[in-house]
Motif scaffolding. Structure first.
Motif, PDB file in Angstrom:
ATOM      1  N   MET A   1     -23.915   1.843  12.941  1.00 56.08           N
ATOM      2  CA  MET A   1     -23.009   0.609  13.728  1.00 56.08           C
ATOM      3  C   MET A   1     -21.192   0.898  13.926  1.00 56.08           C
ATOM      4  N   PRO A   2     -21.281   1.392  14.933  1.00 53.01           N
ATOM      5  CA  PRO A   2     -19.709   2.288  15.006  1.00 53.01           C
ATOM      6  C   PRO A   2     -18.742   0.291  14.884  1.00 53.01           C
TER       7      PRO A   2
ATOM      8  N   LYS B   1      -7.358  -4.343   4.925  1.00 51.48           N
ATOM      9  CA  LYS B   1      -7.630  -5.447   5.505  1.00 51.48           C
ATOM     10  C   LYS B   1      -7.439  -7.008   3.675  1.00 51.48           C
ATOM     11  N   ASP B   2      -6.888  -8.396   4.546  1.00 54.27           N
ATOM     12  CA  ASP B   2      -6.983  -9.285   3.381  1.00 54.27           C
ATOM     13  C   ASP B   2      -5.896  -8.749   3.054  1.00 54.27           C
ATOM     14  N   GLY B   3      -4.659  -8.727   3.196  1.00 50.46           N
ATOM     15  CA  GLY B   3      -3.320  -8.325   1.812  1.00 50.46           C
ATOM     16  C   GLY B   3      -3.034  -9.958   1.564  1.00 50.46           C
ATOM     17  N   VAL B   4      -2.927  -9.211   0.606  1.00 48.28           N
ATOM     18  CA  VAL B   4      -1.992 -10.240  -0.018  1.00 48.28           C
ATOM     19  C   VAL B   4      -0.517 -10.687  -0.595  1.00 48.28           C
ATOM     20  N   TRP B   5       0.347 -11.741  -0.453  1.00 48.46           N
ATOM     21  CA  TRP B   5       1.739 -11.590  -0.606  1.00 48.46           C
ATOM     22  C   TRP B   5       2.123 -11.238  -1.447  1.00 48.46           C
ATOM     23  N   THR B   6       3.464 -10.663  -1.246  1.00 50.25           N
ATOM     24  CA  THR B   6       4.013 -10.037  -2.422  1.00 50.25           C
ATOM     25  C   THR B   6       5.268 -10.735  -2.925  1.00 50.25           C
ATOM     26  N   ALA B   7       5.356 -10.789  -3.931  1.00 50.78           N
ATOM     27  CA  ALA B   7       6.776 -11.777  -4.430  1.00 50.78           C
ATOM     28  C   ALA B   7       7.503 -11.281  -2.874  1.00 50.78           C
TER      29      ALA B   7
ATOM     30  N   ASN C   1     -13.642   0.414   5.661  1.00 46.38           N
ATOM     31  CA  ASN C   1     -14.221  -0.349   6.342  1.00 46.38           C
ATOM     32  C   ASN C   1     -15.408  -1.103   6.837  1.00 46.38           C
ATOM     33  N   PRO C   2     -15.961  -0.986   6.694  1.00 48.31           N
ATOM     34  CA  PRO C   2     -17.706  -1.063   6.926  1.00 48.31           C
ATOM     35  C   PRO C   2     -17.719  -1.212   8.417  1.00 48.31           C
ATOM     36  N   ASP C   3     -18.850  -0.369   8.651  1.00 45.66           N
ATOM     37  CA  ASP C   3     -20.003  -0.134   9.330  1.00 45.66           C
ATOM     38  C   ASP C   3     -19.377  -1.702  10.094  1.00 45.66           C
ATOM     39  N   GLY C   4     -19.403  -1.629  11.880  1.00 45.42           N
ATOM     40  CA  GLY C   4     -19.850  -2.719  12.680  1.00 45.42           C
ATOM     41  C   GLY C   4     -18.352  -3.707  12.023  1.00 45.42           C
ATOM     42  N   GLU C   5     -17.336  -2.979  11.641  1.00 46.71           N
ATOM     43  CA  GLU C   5     -16.513  -4.509  11.080  1.00 46.71           C
ATOM     44  C   GLU C   5     -15.280  -3.459  12.426  1.00 46.71           C
TER      45      GLU C   5
END
Ligand SMILES: [Fe+2]
Length: 215
Positions: free
Chosen positions: A1-2, A69-75, A123-127
């Protein structure tokens, strides 16, 4: 799935949005950040605001087994609360968030730095396809985004003049890109990886220039 991509980016791979509205972001937010020597697209340093695990580093998320994706904030979040709020208020799933500091060069040197980004590794297919958003913070006069469909073909080129407050979304894995900063000062801009999806589309539609939105 693209991967899901946004129709707004179909035609050209980039969209110029209207300038950011609202109270000015204090220059201290990018001037006081901790920058890391990290070369990408010229003589650059980067201040990570969100990284793969929240550490002060600029490596690709794939080094930590994650897509961008789902980056985490740094100091750095403590130093740049308005910039982080800007990203969160867009409401889309984001990965790396950074402020770039680009030192001046001549145009020929900038063109040698044309490159594609690696935004979709793991990056998973379909996302949703990962694209990048820019908020220009303090571009010196004459700063220009140079985009090309094919690296060595100037007939495929688009040039976007840059000024503080300018907002752009670019599929930088599709388009070769670089910024030319003629100086004399460094240019700073906020760059965020966003997942293509309903939230990013809704935000982009809310930020289209009046003449585009009406047409
Ligand atoms: Fe890039």
């Amino acid at each position: 799935m693209p991967h899901r991509k946004l129709p707004l980016l179909d035609a050209t791979g980039f969209v110029i949005l209207r300038d950011r509205q609202g109270p000015a972001i204090p220059p201290e937010e990018w001037q006081r950040l901790e920058y890391i020597d990290w070369k990408s697209g010229g003589d650059t340093n980067f201040a990570p605001l969100a990284s793969a695990l929240g550490e002060m580093e600029c490596h690709g998320f794939w080094d930590h087994g994650k897509p961008d994706k789902d980056g985490v904030w740094t100091a750095n979040r403590e130093i740049a609360p308005s910039l982080c709020r800007y990203v969160e208020e867009i409401g889309a799933r984001f990965g790396r968030v950074r402020v770039i500091e680009l030192n001046p060069s001549d145009e020929a040197a900038a063109l040698r730095q044309l490159h594609l980004d690696d935004n979709n590794r793991l990056n998973p297919d379909g996302e949703g396809w990962v694209v990048r958003a820019w908020l220009e913070l303090d571009a010196p006069a004459g700063s220009t985004f140079i985009l090309r469909e094919r690296r060595d073909d100037p007939s495929t080129e688009s040039r976007i003049p840059l000024h503080p407050g300018r907002q752009l979304v670019i599929d930088t894995e599709r388009l070769w890109h670089v910024v030319h900063n003629p100086g004399p000062r460094p240019r700073h801009a906020l760059i965020t990886s966003f997942e293509s999806g309903d939230a990013l589309q809704a935000w982009m539609e809310s930020q289209l220039p009046a003449e585009v939105a009406a047409g």
